[in-house]
Design a protein around this motif. Structure first.
Motif, PDB file in Angstrom:
ATOM      1  N   ASP A   1       5.655 -10.738  -8.586  1.00 28.27           N
ATOM      2  CA  ASP A   1       6.548 -11.381  -7.983  1.00 28.27           C
ATOM      3  C   ASP A   1       5.751 -11.885  -6.618  1.00 28.27           C
ATOM      4  O   ASP A   1       4.988 -11.187  -5.850  1.00 28.27           O
ATOM      5  N   PHE A   2       6.676 -11.940  -5.297  1.00 24.03           N
ATOM      6  CA  PHE A   2       6.758 -12.695  -4.299  1.00 24.03           C
ATOM      7  C   PHE A   2       7.492 -12.382  -2.965  1.00 24.03           C
ATOM      8  O   PHE A   2       8.597 -12.197  -3.650  1.00 24.03           O
ATOM      9  N   PHE A   3       7.401 -11.888  -2.146  1.00 20.31           N
ATOM     10  CA  PHE A   3       7.707 -11.154  -1.106  1.00 20.31           C
ATOM     11  C   PHE A   3       7.832 -13.018   0.246  1.00 20.31           C
ATOM     12  O   PHE A   3       6.275 -13.203   0.141  1.00 20.31           O
ATOM     13  N   ASP A   4       8.290 -12.240   1.128  1.00 23.10           N
ATOM     14  CA  ASP A   4       8.426 -13.286   2.185  1.00 23.10           C
ATOM     15  C   ASP A   4       8.206 -12.100   3.728  1.00 23.10           C
ATOM     16  O   ASP A   4       8.456 -11.988   4.204  1.00 23.10           O
ATOM     17  N   HIS A   5       7.697 -10.740   3.184  1.00 25.32           N
ATOM     18  CA  HIS A   5       7.434 -10.090   4.211  1.00 25.32           C
ATOM     19  C   HIS A   5       5.849  -9.288   3.214  1.00 25.32           C
ATOM     20  O   HIS A   5       6.083  -8.928   1.764  1.00 25.32           O
ATOM     21  N   GLU A   6       5.210  -8.064   3.562  1.00 23.35           N
ATOM     22  CA  GLU A   6       4.448  -7.360   3.102  1.00 23.35           C
ATOM     23  C   GLU A   6       5.502  -6.722   2.947  1.00 23.35           C
ATOM     24  O   GLU A   6       6.485  -5.624   3.007  1.00 23.35           O
ATOM     25  N   PRO A   7       5.190  -5.998   1.018  1.00 19.89           N
ATOM     26  CA  PRO A   7       6.385  -5.258   0.189  1.00 19.89           C
ATOM     27  C   PRO A   7       5.909  -3.993   0.758  1.00 19.89           C
ATOM     28  O   PRO A   7       5.127  -3.494   1.026  1.00 19.89           O
ATOM     29  N   VAL A   8       6.990  -2.955   0.493  1.00 17.81           N
ATOM     30  CA  VAL A   8       6.827  -1.527   0.824  1.00 17.81           C
ATOM     31  C   VAL A   8       6.255  -1.060  -0.709  1.00 17.81           C
ATOM     32  O   VAL A   8       6.612  -1.171  -1.351  1.00 17.81           O
ATOM     33  N   GLY A   9       6.023   0.112  -0.653  1.00 18.03           N
ATOM     34  CA  GLY A   9       5.747   1.403  -1.652  1.00 18.03           C
ATOM     35  C   GLY A   9       5.104   0.366  -2.971  1.00 18.03           C
ATOM     36  O   GLY A   9       4.844   1.496  -3.585  1.00 18.03           O
ATOM     37  N   VAL A  10       4.374  -0.516  -2.228  1.00  9.77           N
ATOM     38  CA  VAL A  10       3.321  -1.522  -3.761  1.00  9.77           C
ATOM     39  C   VAL A  10       2.240  -0.188  -4.232  1.00  9.77           C
ATOM     40  O   VAL A  10       2.075  -0.516  -5.319  1.00  9.77           O
ATOM     41  N   GLY A  11       1.704   0.580  -3.222  1.00  7.96           N
ATOM     42  CA  GLY A  11       0.290   1.697  -4.379  1.00  7.96           C
ATOM     43  C   GLY A  11      -0.757   2.090  -2.605  1.00  7.96           C
ATOM     44  O   GLY A  11       0.350   1.606  -1.430  1.00  7.96           O
ATOM     45  N   PRO A  12      -1.332   2.758  -2.821  1.00  5.85           N
ATOM     46  CA  PRO A  12      -1.983   3.656  -1.971  1.00  5.85           C
ATOM     47  C   PRO A  12      -2.904   2.238  -0.844  1.00  5.85           C
ATOM     48  O   PRO A  12      -3.059   3.305  -0.162  1.00  5.85           O
ATOM     49  N   TRP A  13      -3.023   0.962  -1.572  1.00  3.63           N
ATOM     50  CA  TRP A  13      -3.565   0.241  -0.118  1.00  3.63           C
ATOM     51  C   TRP A  13      -3.516  -0.618   0.429  1.00  3.63           C
ATOM     52  O   TRP A  13      -2.946  -1.310   1.366  1.00  3.63           O
ATOM     53  N   THR A  14      -1.229  -0.451  -0.041  1.00  2.00           N
ATOM     54  CA  THR A  14      -0.646  -1.073   1.299  1.00  2.00           C
ATOM     55  C   THR A  14      -0.539   0.123   2.853  1.00  2.00           C
ATOM     56  O   THR A  14       0.340   1.010   2.792  1.00  2.00           O
ATOM     57  N   CYS A  15      -0.754  -0.650   3.626  1.00  2.00           N
ATOM     58  CA  CYS A  15      -1.295  -0.129   5.475  1.00  2.00           C
ATOM     59  C   CYS A  15       0.470  -0.389   5.956  1.00  2.00           C
ATOM     60  O   CYS A  15       0.443  -2.072   5.925  1.00  2.00           O
TER      61      CYS A  15
END
Length: 123
Positions: free
Chosen positions: A109-123
């Protein structure tokens, strides 16, 4: 709609039911602007198995539907083992490649922003 029980006892909806990534806190969930077709070990393009990168400003999430896949970033970090419970976050313009290590089914899946709630490594 029947939910699935995870190993940790929490409940999850079956794959394909919710196409968005669950949000975190009060932020709205992210929705991809584009999704790849579902790939298997046999149909995964060779270009994705060689060093490549997303364009500037494009984030990706590699979602494993079945099986496992190894995700390599071209920095000094160790490869990540992607599973249905552990998707892979692809940062913009980050060189990377994936390695097929057995039967697998996946979607990007492609996003134009940092995805919300992807996983524990998402800051």
């Amino acid at each position: 709609m029947q939910e699935l029980e995870r190993r940790d006892g929490t409940r999850a909806r079956p794959f394909g039911v919710e196409r968005h990534i669950p949000g975190a806190g009060s932020r709205s969930p992210s929705l991809p602007y584009r999704s790849s077709p579902v790939f298997t070990a046999e149909t995964l393009p060779k270009a994705l198995q060689q060093e490549h990168r997303t364009r500037r400003g494009v984030w990706g999430v590699i979602t494993i539907l079945e099986g496992r896949l190894r995700y390599h970033r071209m920095d000094d970090s160790p490869p990540l083992l992607l599973t249905p419970e552990s998707p892979g976050l692809v940062r913009p313009d980050e060189p990377h490649f994936v390695e097929v290590i057995g039967p697998v089914s996946l979607r990007v899946d492609f996003f134009d922003h940092e995805p919300v709630g992807v996983g524990p490594w998402t800051c």
